[in-house]
Enzyme design. Sequence first.
Site, PDB file in Angstrom:
ATOM      1  N   ARG A  79      -9.530 -14.354 -33.552  1.00 50.23           N
ATOM      2  CA  ARG A  79      -9.862 -15.181 -32.368  1.00 50.23           C
ATOM      3  C   ARG A  79      -8.923 -16.394 -32.281  1.00 50.23           C
ATOM      4  NH1 ARG A  79     -13.062 -18.958 -33.317  1.00 50.23           N
ATOM      5  NH2 ARG A  79     -14.700 -17.747 -34.565  1.00 50.23           N
ATOM      6  N   TYR A 128      -9.894 -18.926  -4.747  1.00 48.79           N
ATOM      7  CA  TYR A 128     -10.732 -17.708  -4.969  1.00 48.79           C
ATOM      8  C   TYR A 128     -12.227 -18.134  -4.909  1.00 48.79           C
ATOM      9  CZ  TYR A 128     -12.585 -14.413  -8.209  1.00 48.79           C
ATOM     10  OH  TYR A 128     -13.493 -13.489  -8.856  1.00 48.79           O
ATOM     11  N   ASP A 130      -2.801 -22.271  -9.375  1.00 52.36           N
ATOM     12  CA  ASP A 130      -3.034 -20.822  -9.869  1.00 52.36           C
ATOM     13  C   ASP A 130      -2.007 -19.924  -9.097  1.00 52.36           C
ATOM     14  OD1 ASP A 130      -4.058 -18.170  -9.533  1.00 52.36           O
ATOM     15  OD2 ASP A 130      -6.294 -18.867  -9.290  1.00 52.36           O
ATOM     16  N   LYS A 140      -4.223  -9.278 -12.057  1.00 48.11           N
ATOM     17  CA  LYS A 140      -3.634  -8.920 -10.891  1.00 48.11           C
ATOM     18  C   LYS A 140      -2.052  -8.580 -10.963  1.00 48.11           C
ATOM     19  CE  LYS A 140      -7.763  -9.954  -8.973  1.00 48.11           C
ATOM     20  NZ  LYS A 140      -8.100 -10.963 -10.056  1.00 48.11           N
TER      21      LYS A 140
END
Length: 387
Positions: A50, A102, A174, A199
């Site tokens: 992690r 978004y 973004d 994406k």
Amino acid sequence: MANPPAFETLAVHAGQEPDPLSGAVMEPIVLATTFAQPEPAKPLRFDYSRSGNPTRAALEACLAALEGGTFGFAFASGCAAATTLLHTLRPGDHVVCGDDVYGGTYRLFERVLRPLGIEASFVDLRDPAHLESALTARTRMVWLETPTNPLLRLVDLRAAAELVRPREIPLVVDNTFASPALQRPLVLGATVALHSTTKYVNGHSDVVGGALVTSDPELAKRLAFLQNAIGAVPSPMDCYLVLRGIKTLAIRMQRHGETAAELARRLEGAAGVRHVHYPGLPRHPQHALCRRQMSSGGGMISLELDGDLEAARRFLRALRVFTLAESLGGVESLAEHPGLMTHASIPRERREVLGITDSLVRLSIGLEHVDDLWGDLEGGLAAARRA
Ligand SMILES: Cc1ncc(COP(=O)(O)O)c(C=O)c1O
């Protein structure tokens, strides 16, 4: 490598060396969750997956290089990247956010952060003066998308950076819709580039992922802490897939852009189309800005059909090469209805103010042949007109 290597070269090599043991030219997928330590509390480079993992580290270095930044952080999704970054804020802080973002980003600000005492103002940032007047003494972050989702409006990144810089608060961009192949916000003055790597960056519709890149060492330190403390990290397998996708990013983006530009041109004059939103079209109101800060108009087109919700439904149902689905940026072409799908989390009244109408459809242009895509769109438009 030549100094400095070009984007295409970085996309293939940055963060990756042939494996020193086997010579393998592809990054190994290190699935181990923990790493042997020669002495107690004296790990080599990694201790627990992690906190850090070799495959993820390769991806993070590659992402940083592509954005022209210094520090990269990979996450389990674009929303996980956003959530981790937003944990740098405190109750009472204020964020200026672009108004056409978004739907999930809007939801995060309104339904997760607002109840925690962090307030966002949603502002049309096409005019830098709007940004200036929205900044308050409490503003601790400016957040925007360009091109915006789904209306493909642009924000002048240099102008925004100039306004934000004196306040010493982060400008977050973004960059999902453009990808670093077409636009590099950090180079234009932003503090953080954010991606839904789901994406274009991965590009094959088989990974959900996210990323943050910055060159600010203080912010990077905080993000490294939060990435580990919150733990919304991607699996090594997903990191490998994103790295593999990135190798073709430059060439994919070039073809996405060429095909989208040709389809946008054909759609502009087509029967049943009221408006085409595509920044690569000379008629787009911000085309000059597109030419300044992007290397093409990108692979996304939004289309205002000459009809109502039912016409949009007929259009989408008739498509055969385009798949009716959420998401974008993959090799396959996708079509969707923002009002009913990706932006349904935005209240209707707000959608109407923004221009996300019932007859708006969004297209993600894939890598199929332009004529097959055009034939499909013609079929969709004919179905839309058949009331
Ligand atoms: C522009 C943009 N940013 C962020 C996100 C969120 O990314 P993810 O779905 O990977 O959480 C999306 C998802 O569609 C997006 O389109």
